[in-house]
Design an enzyme around this catalytic site. Structure first.
Site, PDB file in Angstrom:
ATOM      1  NE  ARG A 173      -1.459  -0.815   8.993  1.00 25.77           N
ATOM      2  CZ  ARG A 173      -2.394  -1.464   8.294  1.00 25.77           C
ATOM      3  NH1 ARG A 173      -3.398  -0.790   7.749  1.00 25.77           N
ATOM      4  NH2 ARG A 173      -2.359  -2.779   8.153  1.00 25.77           N
ATOM      5  N   GLY A 174      -4.552   3.803   9.392  1.00 24.31           N
ATOM      6  CA  GLY A 174      -5.556   3.681   8.362  1.00 24.31           C
ATOM      7  C   GLY A 174      -5.283   2.470   7.484  1.00 24.31           C
ATOM      8  CG  MET A 218       2.753   3.922   1.667  1.00 16.41           C
ATOM      9  SD  MET A 218       3.119   5.561   1.044  1.00 16.41           S
ATOM     10  CE  MET A 218       4.736   5.236   0.324  1.00 16.41           C
ATOM     11  N   GLY A 219       0.213   2.952   5.237  1.00 13.95           N
ATOM     12  CA  GLY A 219      -0.880   3.194   6.164  1.00 13.95           C
ATOM     13  C   GLY A 219      -0.343   3.999   7.325  1.00 13.95           C
ATOM     14  CG  PHE A 248       7.383   3.222   3.741  1.00 11.53           C
ATOM     15  CD1 PHE A 248       8.380   2.300   3.450  1.00 11.53           C
ATOM     16  CD2 PHE A 248       7.758   4.453   4.259  1.00 11.53           C
ATOM     17  CE1 PHE A 248       9.716   2.586   3.674  1.00 11.53           C
ATOM     18  CE2 PHE A 248       9.101   4.764   4.495  1.00 11.53           C
ATOM     19  CZ  PHE A 248      10.075   3.827   4.199  1.00 11.53           C
ATOM     20  CB  CYS A 277      -4.310  -2.945   0.654  1.00 14.42           C
ATOM     21  SG  CYS A 277      -2.597  -2.809   1.218  1.00 14.42           S
TER      22      CYS A 277
END
Length: 231
Positions: free
Chosen positions: A88-89, A161-162, A174, A191
């Site tokens: 994921r980001g 979130m990612g 999330f 993060c």
């Protein structure tokens, strides 16, 4: 466009197992899209909204920095936590019991092809859920997720979130701190942000929140904002 979305609650599930199940759904959806394009067919693509909780785990996104995990292997064992680098980001985050994790595995061609709007819409669903509990929340300019007191020095994050998106199919999602053990955030730079606090609904309200009630309220807001038909 297929607005029907299958809701699934996986309960408490090991992170790696949940990731594998996401990948199966994600890849099968992309396969349908590829076949439609290749064969000129119009088979509907499925959509899923998955809720779950995970045992203690730290995950590092593609753009993350490993040094933001402040525990070595022994420290992870002592905390009964696992660690994964994932696709994921975003940077590093924590998942654990009492945290509501949501995985919308959607074909955005069924809704709107705008990943930023997708993230803002998920944020809005969480913001509306918090408002239902009397907790004012909003966004922090330049960052994803949902924050409290984002306009002053007391800013603290309540939902991270990612996501991953390929061919407009999404996965990951999330992590919403309902009754999460916030001590686990002390072992990472959440993060990649080292000067902001993390909070939970339990901490803000002063009591343990009924997470099943939160699920139902959040489901309603997500469905309304995305104009989904949940089943």
């Amino acid at each position: 466009m297929n607005k029907k979305v299958k809701f699934v609650d996986w309960g408490l599930l090991d992170y790696q197992e949940a990731w594998a199940q996401q990948e199966v759904i994600f890849n099968s959806t992309i396969a349908v899209k590829t076949a439609n394009r290749t064969n000129g067919t119009t088979e509907e693509t499925p959509n899923y909204l998955v809720f779950c909780e995970h045992p203690h785990v730290y995950t590092l996104g593609k753009s993350g920095h490993p040094e933001n995990l402040l525990l070595d292997e022994q420290g992870l064992e002592e905390k009964h936590a696992t660690y994964y680098k994932i696709n994921r980001g975003g940077d590093i985050t924590y998942h654990g019991p009492g945290q509501l994790v949501g995985y919308p595995i959607l074909d955005l061609d069924n809704f709107f092809t705008d990943i930023h709007l997708f993230l803002r819409t998920l944020e809005e669903a969480v913001i509306l859920t918090l408002q239902d509990y009397g907790i004012p929340a909003g966004r922090y300019p330049g960052f994803t997720g949902v924050w409290l007191d984002a306009d002053n020095e007391k800013a603290r994050k309540i939902c991270a979130m990612g996501v991953r998106c390929s061919r407009w199919v999404t996965m990951h999602g999330f992590a919403f701190n309902v009754n999460a053990n916030l001590e686990y955030f002390g072992h990472i730079v959440p993060c990649g942000i080292d000067d902001k606090d993390v909070t939970s609904m339990q901490r803000e309200l002063g009591y343990e929140v009924n997470i099943n009630e939160v699920k139902e309220i959040l489901k309603k807001h997500i469905a309304n904002l995305f104009h989904m038909e949940l089943f």
